[in-house]
Design a protein around this motif. Structure first.
Motif, mmCIF file in Angstrom:
data_model
loop_
_atom_site.group_PDB
_atom_site.id
_atom_site.type_symbol
_atom_site.label_atom_id
_atom_site.label_comp_id
_atom_site.label_asym_id
_atom_site.label_seq_id
_atom_site.Cartn_x
_atom_site.Cartn_y
_atom_site.Cartn_z
ATOM 1 N N GLU A 1 0.853 -1.185 0.000
ATOM 2 C CA GLU A 1 0.000 0.000 0.000
ATOM 3 C C GLU A 1 0.895 1.244 0.000
ATOM 4 O OE1 GLU A 1 -3.432 0.442 -0.298
ATOM 5 O OE2 GLU A 1 -3.034 -1.593 -1.019
ATOM 6 N N PRO A 2 0.538 2.265 -0.790
ATOM 7 C CA PRO A 2 1.421 3.433 -0.933
ATOM 8 C C PRO A 2 1.773 4.107 0.385
ATOM 9 C CG PRO A 2 -0.333 3.488 -2.568
ATOM 10 C CD PRO A 2 -0.657 2.371 -1.636
ATOM 11 N N GLU B 1 5.981 6.031 3.383
ATOM 12 C CA GLU B 1 6.391 6.461 4.715
ATOM 13 C C GLU B 1 7.758 5.887 5.064
ATOM 14 O OE1 GLU B 1 6.709 8.197 8.339
ATOM 15 O OE2 GLU B 1 5.251 8.671 6.768
ATOM 16 N N ARG B 2 7.978 4.633 4.744
ATOM 17 C CA ARG B 2 9.269 4.008 5.038
ATOM 18 C C ARG B 2 10.384 4.642 4.205
ATOM 19 N NH1 ARG B 2 7.899 -2.504 5.594
ATOM 20 N NH2 ARG B 2 6.036 -2.252 6.900
ATOM 21 N N ILE B 3 10.122 4.879 2.935
ATOM 22 C CA ILE B 3 11.119 5.496 2.060
ATOM 23 C C ILE B 3 11.484 6.886 2.573
ATOM 24 C CG2 ILE B 3 11.505 6.432 -0.262
ATOM 25 C CD1 ILE B 3 9.634 4.109 -1.246
ATOM 26 N N ALA B 4 10.473 7.688 2.870
ATOM 27 C CA ALA B 4 10.723 9.056 3.331
ATOM 28 C C ALA B 4 11.457 9.067 4.668
ATOM 29 C CB ALA B 4 9.399 9.809 3.449
ATOM 30 N N LYS C 1 -1.156 12.250 1.723
ATOM 31 C CA LYS C 1 -1.223 13.061 2.947
ATOM 32 C C LYS C 1 -0.181 12.647 3.982
ATOM 33 C CE LYS C 1 -6.040 14.401 2.315
ATOM 34 N NZ LYS C 1 -6.017 14.042 0.884
ATOM 35 N N LEU C 2 1.022 12.404 3.490
ATOM 36 C CA LEU C 2 2.152 12.081 4.348
ATOM 37 C C LEU C 2 3.072 13.296 4.457
ATOM 38 C CD1 LEU C 2 2.911 8.545 2.877
ATOM 39 C CD2 LEU C 2 1.760 9.036 5.046
ATOM 40 N N GLU C 3 3.848 13.352 5.508
ATOM 41 C CA GLU C 3 4.727 14.496 5.769
ATOM 42 C C GLU C 3 5.784 14.620 4.672
ATOM 43 O OE1 GLU C 3 7.277 16.287 9.572
ATOM 44 O OE2 GLU C 3 6.634 14.187 9.552
ATOM 45 N N SER C 4 6.042 15.843 4.231
ATOM 46 C CA SER C 4 7.027 16.078 3.177
ATOM 47 C C SER C 4 8.435 15.840 3.705
ATOM 48 C CB SER C 4 6.922 17.512 2.658
ATOM 49 O OG SER C 4 7.388 18.426 3.642
ATOM 50 N N LEU C 5 9.367 15.662 2.767
ATOM 51 C CA LEU C 5 10.759 15.480 3.166
ATOM 52 C C LEU C 5 11.278 16.696 3.921
ATOM 53 C CD1 LEU C 5 12.314 13.844 -0.039
ATOM 54 C CD2 LEU C 5 11.727 12.702 2.112
ATOM 55 N N GLU C 6 11.015 17.891 3.394
ATOM 56 C CA GLU C 6 11.522 19.115 4.031
ATOM 57 C C GLU C 6 10.991 19.259 5.449
ATOM 58 O OE1 GLU C 6 11.674 19.812 -0.393
ATOM 59 O OE2 GLU C 6 10.237 18.969 1.026
ATOM 60 N N SER C 7 9.720 18.945 5.640
ATOM 61 C CA SER C 7 9.135 19.049 6.970
ATOM 62 C C SER C 7 9.791 18.078 7.940
ATOM 63 C CB SER C 7 7.626 18.774 6.897
ATOM 64 O OG SER C 7 7.044 18.827 8.179
ATOM 65 N N ARG C 8 10.116 16.898 7.463
ATOM 66 C CA ARG C 8 10.786 15.911 8.321
ATOM 67 C C ARG C 8 12.176 16.372 8.731
ATOM 68 N NH1 ARG C 8 8.334 10.507 7.268
ATOM 69 N NH2 ARG C 8 6.630 10.855 5.803
#
Length: 252
Positions: A96-97, A102-105, A138-145
């Motif tokens: 599932e995307p 989420e794991r990749i990011a 609707k997952l957190e962006s890379l920059e935000s992380r």
């Protein structure tokens, strides 16, 4: 232990890399995707690979994560012919995307916080695809992380354009052939492409020592400038042929 968990654990337990680390000695996190098509914003990732390379340990000690993703949209026929994925296969075997992305990011953000660059050949495409998919689900962006910081990138395509001054195509296949890199598998496979792109850095930094001396802290400004110089020259050529200039930037 699952590949992605081992990769994340390796990054979390490793040291913070110094911004003065030269590219020739830098840890790198290679990244590549296969997608439903070539349009970020409309298409989606169906396969992704991350490869952590420690140049002091070499290829055999790479730590890798691979994901097959059900994009919940159809493959374009052209992309399917190139990468071999079909709608039926992705529906049966894809994660599932939300879980995969989420794991990749999380892996990428962990590497970035340790000052380990993300390496991708023609990086704007793969990063844009990932950023769009994170937003789509609707997952957190890379920059935000990363607390709002920009992404630290190594793009062998940008580097090669700046230093080799060679004629001919600059696809990953042609570029690896030029630098004497033997592919491990078939191109247009995310894992084979990721490993090949990471493998380019050793011959590049050997053949062009000035590239090897670039520090992690200098990489982004150097590549942004290199892209602007290339784009100006390329646009002059396009204009001379009666074609429209390009306006794409490189992480600016």
């Amino acid at each position: 232990m699952a590949q992605s968990e081992r990769l994340l654990e390796t990054l979390q337990s490793g040291p913070q890399q110094d911004s003065e680390t030269p590219l020739s000695q830098s840890l790198l996190l290679g990244f590549d995707t296969e997608t439903t098509g070539a349009r970020p914003g409309s298409d989606a990732i169906v396969s992704a690979t991350l490869v952590l390379r420690n140049p002091g340990l070499g290829h055999s000690k790479d730590v890798m994560g691979e994901w097959i993703i059900n994009p919940h949209r159809k493959m374009s026929p052209g992309a399917s012919r190139v990468n071999g994925f079909t709608d039926a296969y992705l529906q049966e075997h894809g994660m599932e995307p939300q879980d995969a992305l989420e794991r990749i990011a999380k892996v990428i953000a962990t590497a970035q916080l340790a000052n380990i660059p993300l390496l991708a050949y023609n990086a704007p495409f793969d990063v844009a695809m990932l950023q769009h998919d994170l937003g789509q689900w609707k997952l957190e962006s890379l920059e935000s992380r990363m607390g709002g910081d920009g992404i630290l990138i190594v793009d062998p395509l940008v580097i090669d354009r700046a230093v080799s001054h060679r004629s001919g195509k600059r696809t990953l296949g042609y570029t690896t052939e030029y630098y004497g890199v033997e592919p491990d598998g078939d191109f247009h496979n995310a894992t084979a492409d990721t490993v090949a792109a990471v493998d380019l850095i050793q011959p590049m930094t050997t053949l062009y020592p000035q590239i090897g001396r670039l520090t992690v802290g200098e990489l982004m400004v150097w590549q942004q400038h290199a892209h602007r110089v290339w784009k100006e020259s390329f646009n002059q050529w396009l204009t001379s042929k009666g074609r429209r200039p390009i306006h794409d930037g490189w992480f600016e």
